[in-house]
Design an enzyme around this catalytic site. Sequence first.
Site, PDB file in Angstrom:
ATOM      1  NE  ARG A  98      49.046  21.836   6.819  1.00  0.00           N
ATOM      2  CZ  ARG A  98      49.309  20.835   5.989  1.00  0.00           C
ATOM      3  NH1 ARG A  98      48.455  20.520   5.043  1.00  0.00           N
ATOM      4  NH2 ARG A  98      50.421  20.136   6.098  1.00  0.00           N
TER       5      ARG A  98
ATOM      6  CB  THR B 211      55.296  27.400   1.235  1.00  0.00           C
ATOM      7  OG1 THR B 211      55.701  26.126   0.723  1.00  0.00           O
ATOM      8  CG2 THR B 211      54.639  27.186   2.583  1.00  0.00           C
TER       9      THR B 211
ATOM     10  CD1 TRP C 261      54.051  15.047   1.798  1.00  0.00           C
ATOM     11  CD2 TRP C 261      52.741  15.387   0.025  1.00  0.00           C
ATOM     12  NE1 TRP C 261      54.859  15.203   0.678  1.00  0.00           N
ATOM     13  CE2 TRP C 261      54.080  15.415  -0.420  1.00  0.00           C
ATOM     14  CE3 TRP C 261      51.719  15.568  -0.918  1.00  0.00           C
ATOM     15  CZ2 TRP C 261      54.439  15.625  -1.752  1.00  0.00           C
ATOM     16  CZ3 TRP C 261      52.075  15.772  -2.256  1.00  0.00           C
ATOM     17  CH2 TRP C 261      53.411  15.807  -2.652  1.00  0.00           C
ATOM     18  N   GLY C 262      50.527  12.100   2.786  1.00  0.00           N
ATOM     19  CA  GLY C 262      50.665  10.660   2.671  1.00  0.00           C
ATOM     20  C   GLY C 262      49.562  10.042   1.835  1.00  0.00           C
TER      21      GLY C 262
ATOM     22  CB  SER D 248      54.299  19.079  -3.512  1.00  0.00           C
ATOM     23  OG  SER D 248      55.078  18.916  -2.334  1.00  0.00           O
TER      24      SER D 248
ATOM     25  CE  LYS E 275      58.318  19.550   1.736  1.00  0.00           C
ATOM     26  NZ  LYS E 275      57.633  20.445   0.765  1.00  0.00           N
TER      27      LYS E 275
ATOM     28  CE  LYS F  84      57.987  24.112   2.755  1.00  0.00           C
ATOM     29  NZ  LYS F  84      56.530  23.867   2.618  1.00  0.00           N
TER      30      LYS F  84
ATOM     31  CB  ALA G   5      46.337   7.955   6.438  1.00  0.00           C
ATOM     32  N   GLY G   6      47.877  11.322   6.597  1.00  0.00           N
ATOM     33  CA  GLY G   6      47.501  12.723   6.502  1.00  0.00           C
ATOM     34  C   GLY G   6      47.273  13.088   5.053  1.00  0.00           C
TER      35      GLY G   6
END
Length: 332
Positions: A256, A249, A11-12, A139, A108, A192, A8-9
């Site tokens: 980030r 990115t 992205w999740g 994304s 990734k 990337k 549950a970060g």
Amino acid sequence: MKVAVLGAGAWGTALAGHLATRHDTKLWARDAALIESLSRTHENTRYLEGVKLPQALAFEAGFAAALQHASADDALCVIATPVAGLRELCRAMRQAGVVPAHIVWLCKGFEADTQCLPNEVVAAELPEHRSNGTLSGPSFAREVGQGLPVALTVASASAELAARTVAAFHHGAMRIYTGDDVIGVEVGGAVKNVLAIATGISDGLGLGLNARAALITRGLAEMSRLGVALGGRAETFNGLTGLGDLILTATGDLSRNRTVGMQLASGRTLDEILAALGHVAEGVRCARAVLSLAQSRGIEMPITQAVCRVLFDNVTPRDAVQALLSRDAKAE
């Protein structure tokens, strides 16, 4: 479809919210306090503050229960942990005695200690599993959480897994493309992030848009050389998971990794930056692995090398840039 999202970060959470508008979706996190907060507020104030989640999204603190939710042949399990947590999660599945039939992961990077790509980690820990693959592409979690358009690629050797992932995600403002170059997609997603640190350094030093364009273009060449050497296909790096993800990115304010580079250029230490960031910056975690893999195969990656020198060898950003500018002329 029943879907379980493990992790549950940001992205999740964003993808679980998207899935819940169409499917019976449960979001799992190992932190019971986070699950309680999500259940009460339907907002991930820790990782995705300000994005309201659908009321249909369910939250699950029990790992075995989350796996059971996605265990049927017509279900899907989405692994949303960072690369550093992927091996442990696969082992936990085995220990729980419940390995979902169809698994797609979002992480990734390279595993720092082993230099393994995510697909290699899964193959080592779940050697009998066949219906699995990676979902990747340009994304930002916040934009997905807000319902803005996004295009991603699912790469898998399993046509069934690809079809199931498309059925789960391809609706609303999200478009899903398919392919089978798992290695190419994963190398693009890893490298990337390192290159985005480089463009952040350049932007932070005020070196201009010309320099940024040069770094992105030459960085793409580095990514492609390594990816092909590791078994990926050259054309993959001109698609969503290569050039597309690199552009986003390296230039987006929500990146980030770009933020890490910009703050390094401002004189802050890496420890200070990571402590304040509050999220994982995969480019920092996997930069050494990328450079080591390149060197072991005789592949030149000067931008990646410069980033590693700044991150780990106490070389100043300006000195690293000067070293790049001092390289001999060569054919493109």
